[in-house]
Design a protein around this motif. Structure first.
Motif, PDB file in Angstrom:
ATOM      1  N   ASN A 138       9.313   4.931   4.698  1.00 20.40           N
ATOM      2  CA  ASN A 138       8.971   6.339   4.501  1.00 20.40           C
ATOM      3  C   ASN A 138      10.035   6.920   3.589  1.00 20.40           C
ATOM      4  N   ILE A 139       9.692   7.076   2.318  1.00 18.81           N
ATOM      5  CA  ILE A 139      10.670   7.508   1.314  1.00 18.81           C
ATOM      6  C   ILE A 139      10.637   9.024   1.181  1.00 18.81           C
ATOM      7  N   LYS A 140      11.815   9.611   1.213  1.00 22.03           N
ATOM      8  CA  LYS A 140      11.941  11.051   1.064  1.00 22.03           C
ATOM      9  C   LYS A 140      12.954  11.357  -0.039  1.00 22.03           C
ATOM     10  N   LEU A 141      12.725  12.476  -0.714  1.00 18.88           N
ATOM     11  CA  LEU A 141      13.745  12.992  -1.639  1.00 18.88           C
ATOM     12  C   LEU A 141      14.228  14.300  -1.054  1.00 18.88           C
ATOM     13  N   LYS A 142      15.452  14.280  -0.584  1.00 17.19           N
ATOM     14  CA  LYS A 142      16.026  15.466   0.017  1.00 17.19           C
ATOM     15  C   LYS A 142      16.774  16.272  -1.045  1.00 17.19           C
ATOM     16  N   CYS A 143      17.134  17.463  -0.684  1.00 17.89           N
ATOM     17  CA  CYS A 143      17.826  18.347  -1.625  1.00 17.89           C
ATOM     18  C   CYS A 143      19.286  18.469  -1.229  1.00 17.89           C
ATOM     19  N   GLN A 144      20.172  18.159  -2.139  1.00 13.99           N
ATOM     20  CA  GLN A 144      21.597  18.377  -1.957  1.00 13.99           C
ATOM     21  C   GLN A 144      22.113  19.139  -3.168  1.00 13.99           C
ATOM     22  N   ASP A 197       0.843  -1.195   0.000  1.00 12.07           N
ATOM     23  CA  ASP A 197       0.000   0.000   0.000  1.00 12.07           C
ATOM     24  C   ASP A 197       0.878   1.245   0.000  1.00 12.07           C
ATOM     25  N   MET A 198       0.388   2.305  -0.643  1.00 14.96           N
ATOM     26  CA  MET A 198       1.120   3.567  -0.714  1.00 14.96           C
ATOM     27  C   MET A 198       0.236   4.706  -0.242  1.00 14.96           C
ATOM     28  N   GLU A 199       0.816   5.630   0.508  1.00 15.79           N
ATOM     29  CA  GLU A 199       0.073   6.778   1.005  1.00 15.79           C
ATOM     30  C   GLU A 199       0.971   8.016   0.943  1.00 15.79           C
ATOM     31  N   LEU A 200       0.416   9.117   0.447  1.00 15.37           N
ATOM     32  CA  LEU A 200       1.139  10.388   0.450  1.00 15.37           C
ATOM     33  C   LEU A 200       0.835  11.116   1.756  1.00 15.37           C
ATOM     34  N   LYS A 201       1.888  11.492   2.458  1.00 13.94           N
ATOM     35  CA  LYS A 201       1.713  12.177   3.739  1.00 13.94           C
ATOM     36  C   LYS A 201       2.204  13.609   3.626  1.00 13.94           C
ATOM     37  N   GLU A 202       1.463  14.529   4.219  1.00 15.80           N
ATOM     38  CA  GLU A 202       1.852  15.936   4.146  1.00 15.80           C
ATOM     39  C   GLU A 202       3.039  16.250   5.045  1.00 15.80           C
ATOM     40  N   GLU A 203       3.520  15.229   5.778  1.00 18.11           N
ATOM     41  CA  GLU A 203       4.790  15.418   6.502  1.00 18.11           C
ATOM     42  C   GLU A 203       5.962  15.231   5.556  1.00 18.11           C
ATOM     43  N   ASN A 204       5.707  15.357   4.273  1.00 14.82           N
ATOM     44  CA  ASN A 204       6.737  15.294   3.236  1.00 14.82           C
ATOM     45  C   ASN A 204       7.388  13.916   3.156  1.00 14.82           C
ATOM     46  N   ALA A 205       6.570  12.891   3.046  1.00 19.86           N
ATOM     47  CA  ALA A 205       7.076  11.539   2.872  1.00 19.86           C
ATOM     48  C   ALA A 205       6.058  10.715   2.101  1.00 19.86           C
ATOM     49  N   ILE A 206       6.560   9.730   1.408  1.00 26.20           N
ATOM     50  CA  ILE A 206       5.713   8.749   0.746  1.00 26.20           C
ATOM     51  C   ILE A 206       5.816   7.480   1.571  1.00 26.20           C
ATOM     52  N   ALA A 209      17.391  10.560  -3.180  1.00 23.95           N
ATOM     53  CA  ALA A 209      16.452   9.624  -2.556  1.00 23.95           C
ATOM     54  C   ALA A 209      16.957   9.192  -1.190  1.00 23.95           C
ATOM     55  N   ASP A 210      16.052   9.098  -0.222  1.00 26.62           N
ATOM     56  CA  ASP A 210      16.393   8.651   1.125  1.00 26.62           C
ATOM     57  C   ASP A 210      15.314   7.685   1.601  1.00 26.62           C
ATOM     58  N   ALA A 211      15.667   6.391   1.643  1.00 23.20           N
ATOM     59  CA  ALA A 211      14.750   5.366   2.129  1.00 23.20           C
ATOM     60  C   ALA A 211      15.264   4.746   3.416  1.00 23.20           C
ATOM     61  N   SER A 212      16.046   5.507   4.187  1.00 19.04           N
ATOM     62  CA  SER A 212      16.635   4.976   5.414  1.00 19.04           C
ATOM     63  C   SER A 212      15.612   4.801   6.527  1.00 19.04           C
ATOM     64  N   ASP A 213      14.459   5.468   6.413  1.00 16.10           N
ATOM     65  CA  ASP A 213      13.397   5.314   7.403  1.00 16.10           C
ATOM     66  C   ASP A 213      12.658   4.006   7.085  1.00 16.10           C
ATOM     67  N   CYS A 214      13.195   2.907   7.604  1.00 15.92           N
ATOM     68  CA  CYS A 214      12.788   1.566   7.187  1.00 15.92           C
ATOM     69  C   CYS A 214      12.602   0.696   8.419  1.00 15.92           C
TER      70      CYS A 214
END
Length: 505
Positions: free
Chosen positions: A152-158, A99-108, A164-169
């Motif tokens: 919780n997948i995030k795309l951070k800015c560098q 399942d996939m959910e878009l969260k307004e805490e800036n994470a997928i 891509a950051d998928a460390s929240d696992c």
């Protein structure tokens, strides 16, 4: 609209596998000031892409490198018991649901249910007590597991680039059962090692699987970004896709904003104020691209500087242009221009003398340019003779569409104003029939022929970038004052992901 169509349809692949999150770069107080390109992926697109998640997770499990696990415990009567698990390999693997959910805490958020996996390897153990000799044994083992996985997948800015950051696992174990040599060992031994090993094994599985998922997510992101950069490049012409503002995640969509600067050798377009507003895009389609007039105009300028706005017409095509209407006026004009020379011994060249001016309007893309047309006769063994030279200012409104894997460019109306008109057969310019003929021929046949050639060339170029591999559904290209929007639905080509995983793992 052909330049808008070129830019829009060459960029559409950017978001097909991206999951965005808020960026960490400092863009200042004007979030849309320098935005030239905006990409919006809605939740239905995310749900479609999530169907491919199982392939990625399975690849992560299979590609994870499990280290040898060792440990030692003190046990009453037995003394110290040492153990080691080696040659750990994954065998059967299946995933029940994702399942996939878009969260307004800036994470997928991706929630993967019931990952069943079987691990095999070798268990070595030994013990040395007060009245035991030191003994070591090796047995084959199999571990059956059932795991839930939360990401919780995030795309951070560098440096203004998406990372891509998928460390929240997180892994949650519902089952972890150890079998020793088909359960031939005594029950107490199996229970002993299950108690010893299970906690350590859970930590190792979580660390190695999550590390591999994070690595694979970054690999996919780098692949997509490189693919996007290549897709918006044509030889020396490129587009800067670095971030222009923080990314936005809402419950219904993910949106990224890109600079859209056009780069060509020593030429680079400048940032300009943007007219983008989130209200310009809806959530009814799966994928949206918003492009500013500024970006499209600078792309055309780069094409002009690169000498791409030129066309050569020979042979049958040249004959078809000049003999479109079989009338006395046409025959007389053609005879005067070509002086009886065969079309195979003649060539027509069309090119833009100045950078075209681009204006996006509700009725289409308005293109205005000073264009030259030169018809040369090439008699065998003789120097070429310029039979006709024309400079004219042309304004044409074009609409673009995409269907059956082809770009379609439709001219709606045009106006022509001659600036220079020279004909070898009429050096004094006293015969208006040739100019009248050319006026009609350019309007009726010349402009459509040029647009058709551009249409074909751009379709080939986009297909060479892989656009034809995707299943695009009912794409719409909409122009408004100062910007253009492309909106579409799509089906993801499953084989592309499999090919990528096979090549890179």
């Amino acid at each position: 609209m052909f330049w808008a169509g070129r830019m829009i349809l060459r960029i559409f692949r950017i978001l097909l596998v991206l999951a965005h999150a808020s960026a960490a770069c400092d863009f200042g107080p004007f979030p849309y000031r320098s935005t030239g390109i905006v990409c919006r992926m809605t939740k239905p697109a995310g749900l479609l892409l999530n169907q491919e998640t199982a392939q990625v997770i399975q690849a992560a499990f299979r590609n994870a490198k499990f280290p040898n696990i060792t440990g030692e415990r003190s046990v009453r009567l037995l003394g110290k018991v040492a153990y080691g698990l080696s040659n750990i390999q994954i065998n059967d693997l299946s995933i029940e649901k994702s399942d996939m959910e878009l969260k307004e805490e800036n994470a997928i958020h991706i929630d993967i249910k019931n990952v069943t996996a079987s691990f095999k390897g070798t268990l070595t153990y030994g013990y040395a007590g007060a009245w035991f000799l030191k003994l070591f044994h090796s047995v084959d083992f199999e571990i059956e597991s059932s795991i839930d996985l939360q990401l919780n997948i995030k795309l951070k800015c560098q440096e203004e680039e998406l990372v891509a950051d998928a460390s929240d696992c997180y892994l949650t174990f519902h089952k972890l059962t150890l079998h020793l040599q088909g359960d031939k060992e005594p029950g107490w031994l199996k229970q002993l090692f299950t108690d010893f090993i299970s906690f350590t094994l859970k930590l190792v599985l979580k660390r190695e699987v999550c590390k591999e998922i994070n690595s694979l997510a970054q690999m996919l992101a780098n692949f997509v970004l490189d693919l996007a950069a290549n897709f918006v490049r044509d030889k020396d012409i490129g587009v800067d896709l670095s971030l222009a503002a923080d990314s936005v995640i809402k419950t219904g969509y993910v949106e990224t904003h890109h600079k859209g600067l056009v780069l060509y050798k020593n030429y680079s377009s400048t940032l300009s104020d943007s007219v983008f507003s989130p209200s310009l895009l809806t959530e009814t389609r799966m994928l949206y691209f918003w492009l500013s007039e500024h970006t499209i105009s600078n792309l055309v300028s780069a094409a002009f500087l690169d000498g791409q706005l030129a066309l050569t017409i020979r042979g049958e095509k040249l004959q078809a242009l000049f003999e479109r209407e079989d009338t006395e006026v046409q025959r007389k004009a053609v005879q005067m221009i070509f002086q009886g020379t065969s079309y195979n011994d003649s060539v027509a060249k069309v090119w833009s003398l100045t950078r075209p001016e681009i204006a996006l309007q509700p009725e289409g893309t308005v293109v205005k340019s000073l264009v030259a047309v030169e018809v040369s006769i090439l008699p065998a063994g003789e120097e070429s003779l310029v039979a006709l030279y024309v400079e004219k200012e042309i304004t044409v409104t074009i609409q673009a569409a995409y269907a059956e894997k082809k770009l379609i460019l439709q001219p709606l109306d045009s106006s022509i104003e001659f600036k220079v008109f020279k004909c070898t057969a009429d050096p004094s310019g006293n015969d208006p029939s040739i100019q009248n003929f050319m006026q009609n021929m350019i309007s009726v046949a010349g402009i459509p022929e040029v647009i058709s050639s551009i249409e074909s060339a751009l379709t080939s170029l986009m297909n060479s970038k892989g656009l034809s591999l995707f299943y695009i559904i009912n794409p719409e290209i909409i122009t408004r004052k100062g910007y253009a929007i492309v909106q579409l639905d799509f089906n993801f080509p499953h084989h592309l992901l499999l090919d990528f995983l096979q090549r890179n793992l």
